[in-house]
Design an enzyme around this catalytic site. Structure first.
Site, PDB file in Angstrom:
ATOM      1  N   LYS A  78      27.439  46.618  20.564  1.00 40.70           N
ATOM      2  CA  LYS A  78      28.913  46.659  20.539  1.00 40.70           C
ATOM      3  C   LYS A  78      29.627  47.444  19.499  1.00 40.70           C
ATOM      4  O   LYS A  78      29.293  48.679  19.284  1.00 40.70           O
ATOM      5  CB  LYS A  78      29.555  45.234  20.358  1.00 40.70           C
ATOM      6  CG  LYS A  78      28.768  44.201  21.411  1.00 40.70           C
ATOM      7  CD  LYS A  78      28.534  44.728  22.993  1.00 40.70           C
ATOM      8  CE  LYS A  78      28.310  43.395  23.782  1.00 40.70           C
ATOM      9  NZ  LYS A  78      26.848  42.941  23.545  1.00 40.70           N
ATOM     10  N   TYR A 110      30.196  32.990  23.691  1.00 37.57           N
ATOM     11  CA  TYR A 110      29.961  33.773  24.866  1.00 37.57           C
ATOM     12  C   TYR A 110      28.949  33.350  25.923  1.00 37.57           C
ATOM     13  O   TYR A 110      28.207  32.282  25.400  1.00 37.57           O
ATOM     14  CB  TYR A 110      29.063  34.956  24.021  1.00 37.57           C
ATOM     15  CG  TYR A 110      28.311  35.827  24.970  1.00 37.57           C
ATOM     16  CD1 TYR A 110      29.062  36.345  26.117  1.00 37.57           C
ATOM     17  CD2 TYR A 110      26.822  35.987  24.857  1.00 37.57           C
ATOM     18  CE1 TYR A 110      28.458  37.144  26.853  1.00 37.57           C
ATOM     19  CE2 TYR A 110      26.229  36.746  25.850  1.00 37.57           C
ATOM     20  CZ  TYR A 110      26.947  37.508  26.709  1.00 37.57           C
ATOM     21  OH  TYR A 110      26.342  38.272  27.669  1.00 37.57           O
ATOM     22  N   ASP A 135      27.618  34.527  14.727  1.00 36.97           N
ATOM     23  CA  ASP A 135      27.546  35.758  15.535  1.00 36.97           C
ATOM     24  C   ASP A 135      28.763  36.227  14.990  1.00 36.97           C
ATOM     25  O   ASP A 135      30.086  35.881  15.347  1.00 36.97           O
ATOM     26  CB  ASP A 135      27.897  35.312  16.944  1.00 36.97           C
ATOM     27  CG  ASP A 135      27.922  36.651  17.903  1.00 36.97           C
ATOM     28  OD1 ASP A 135      28.042  37.583  17.140  1.00 36.97           O
ATOM     29  OD2 ASP A 135      27.648  36.703  19.078  1.00 36.97           O
ATOM     30  N   ARG A 155       5.279  47.134  17.117  1.00 35.27           N
ATOM     31  CA  ARG A 155       5.866  45.961  17.235  1.00 35.27           C
ATOM     32  C   ARG A 155       6.237  44.943  15.834  1.00 35.27           C
ATOM     33  O   ARG A 155       6.895  44.336  15.792  1.00 35.27           O
ATOM     34  CB  ARG A 155       5.291  45.117  18.176  1.00 35.27           C
ATOM     35  CG  ARG A 155       5.712  43.721  18.421  1.00 35.27           C
ATOM     36  CD  ARG A 155       4.911  43.014  19.796  1.00 35.27           C
ATOM     37  NE  ARG A 155       3.705  43.012  19.881  1.00 35.27           N
ATOM     38  CZ  ARG A 155       2.722  42.294  19.158  1.00 35.27           C
ATOM     39  NH1 ARG A 155       3.216  41.225  18.354  1.00 35.27           N
ATOM     40  NH2 ARG A 155       1.465  42.455  19.218  1.00 35.27           N
TER      41      ARG A 155
END
Length: 395
Positions: free
Chosen positions: A211, A112, A186, A54
């Site tokens: 994406k 978005y 973004d 982590r």
């Protein structure tokens, strides 16, 4: 002598004599210390080293740094990256690391849909108030920054999802500096191949690497990239570690694998999108075509100024509203109805009934996300097949 059972259980050291040509995957939850002294030094920061999955992993860190290097390509600037579990994770981790209760964040209404919901339903409840405005109106942006010293971050998308509207990265970054406000963008749609906001003055870039960067629809991950390495290490990494928003080595490795063909794919995405946009522009059933490569697009010149290509994303508005939009979607055969973008095949979405369904209609329509709007992530198939499918669905 160890028992047979213990022999089965114990790990072995790999007999590595030469370096792997391909980035290895490190599928381990933790790392072994050579001594208690080394463990103490790593935990206290005296020595660099891996501790727990982590906290960091060699596969993940290698890909994150490669993405950071691509964002500052062509300059002498340095940046660092931290990979997380998704694009939304990248946004929320950055917000957690940079904002606190009582702060405000200035953004745009045509984000978005998931980001809008995140701001309104999660961070607002944590005492971080979102303010939405038209970021193309720079005078208005400055007035809001002047009158709201609680604003600590200016967050935007350009091109925006799904209207493809652009904002001036350099101008907004300058306003951020003037009023001591962090700027974050973004950059998922254009990728660093077509746009590098850090070179235009922005402080942070986030991507949903799910994406275009990955491009094959087989992993979910995100990345946060920043120029301030101490902020990235002290704030962003700490938020990622404690909130548990870390990426995993398999998704990082798949991201890296897809990244190898990024330029080839983006060039083809763009070529096909331009052809489709020109075809749609001549159809009398369509009100508007939103593609930055069209010279009559209102943001065409701004896109040329800050981008090196127009990308593979576009949208168009059908005459007839919601029913016509749904009817059109039902007739699609070759293209794929899917709530994502950036894959090698062409993906179609109806925002009003899908990605932006939970955004208030008034807010949607005020920002060009109408009931008849169709978003297309244009793939790398033959352009003729894409156009033929869209054409038959329109008839």
């Amino acid at each position: 002598m160890q028992s047979f059972n213990s022999k089965c259980v114990k790990e072995v050291k790999p007999p590595v004599t030469t370096q792997s040509h391909i980035l290895p995957i490190f599928p381990t939850s933790s790392f072994v210390f050579e001594s208690i002294e080394q463990g103490m030094d790593i935990f206290t920061g005296k020595e660099e080293g891996h501790v727990y999955g982590r906290y960091g992993n060699p596969t993940i860190e290698a890909v994150a740094q490669k993405l950071a290097d691509l964002e500052v390509y062509g300059s002498d600037m340095e940046a660092s990256g931290i990979m997380v579990s998704s694009g939304m994770s990248a946004i929320s981790t950055l917000f957690m690391s940079a904002l606190k209760a009582g702060d405000k964040i200035l953004s745009q209404g045509n984000l978005y849909g998931g980001t809008t919901e995140l701001l309104q339903k999660i961070f607002k409840n944590l005492g971080i108030e979102p303010i939405f405005t038209d970021l193309q109106n720079l005078g208005q942006v400055e007035d809001i920054l002047k009158s709201n010293p609680e604003i600590k971050m200016l967050y935007f998308e350009t091109p925006a999802n799904p209207t493809l509207a652009c904002v001036d990265i350099e101008a907004l970054s300058q306003l951020g500096k003037k009023y001591n406000v962090l700027t974050a963008i973004d950059n998922t749609f254009p990728t660093p191949y077509f746009q590098r906001p850090l070179l235009l003055g922005c402080d942070f870039v986030i991507h949903s690497t799910t994406k275009f960067i990955n491009g094959h629809g087989n992993s979910i991950a995100g990345v946060i990239i920043g120029k301030d390495k101490s902020f990235m290490k002290d704030k962003v990494w700490t938020a990622m570690k404690l909130a548990g928003t870390n990426c995993n080595p398999w998704d990082a490795w798949l991201t890296h694998n897809g990244l190898k063909t990024l330029t080839l794919r983006m060039d083809k995405h763009q070529e096909n999108a331009q052809k489709l946009a020109e075809f749609l522009s001549e159809n009398d059933q369509i009100k508007t075509v939103n593609y930055l490569g069209l010279k009559d697009h209102s943001d065409h010149e701004l896109a040329k100024k800050q981008m090196t290509g127009f990308g593979g994303m576009m949208s168009f508005e059908l005459k007839g509203g919601l029913e016509r939009g749904i009817e059109f979607m039902k007739k699609i055969n070759f293209c794929v109805l899917a709530p994502t973008l950036g894959d090698t095949d062409t993906l179609i979405l109806h925002p009003a009934s899908m990605s932006h369904k939970n955004v208030a209609k008034e807010m949607r329509e005020r920002n060009g996300i109408t009931d008849g709007l169709i978003r297309i992530s244009v793939g790398i198939e033959s352009a003729e097949d894409i156009i033929n499918d869209i054409n038959q669905a329109l008839k």
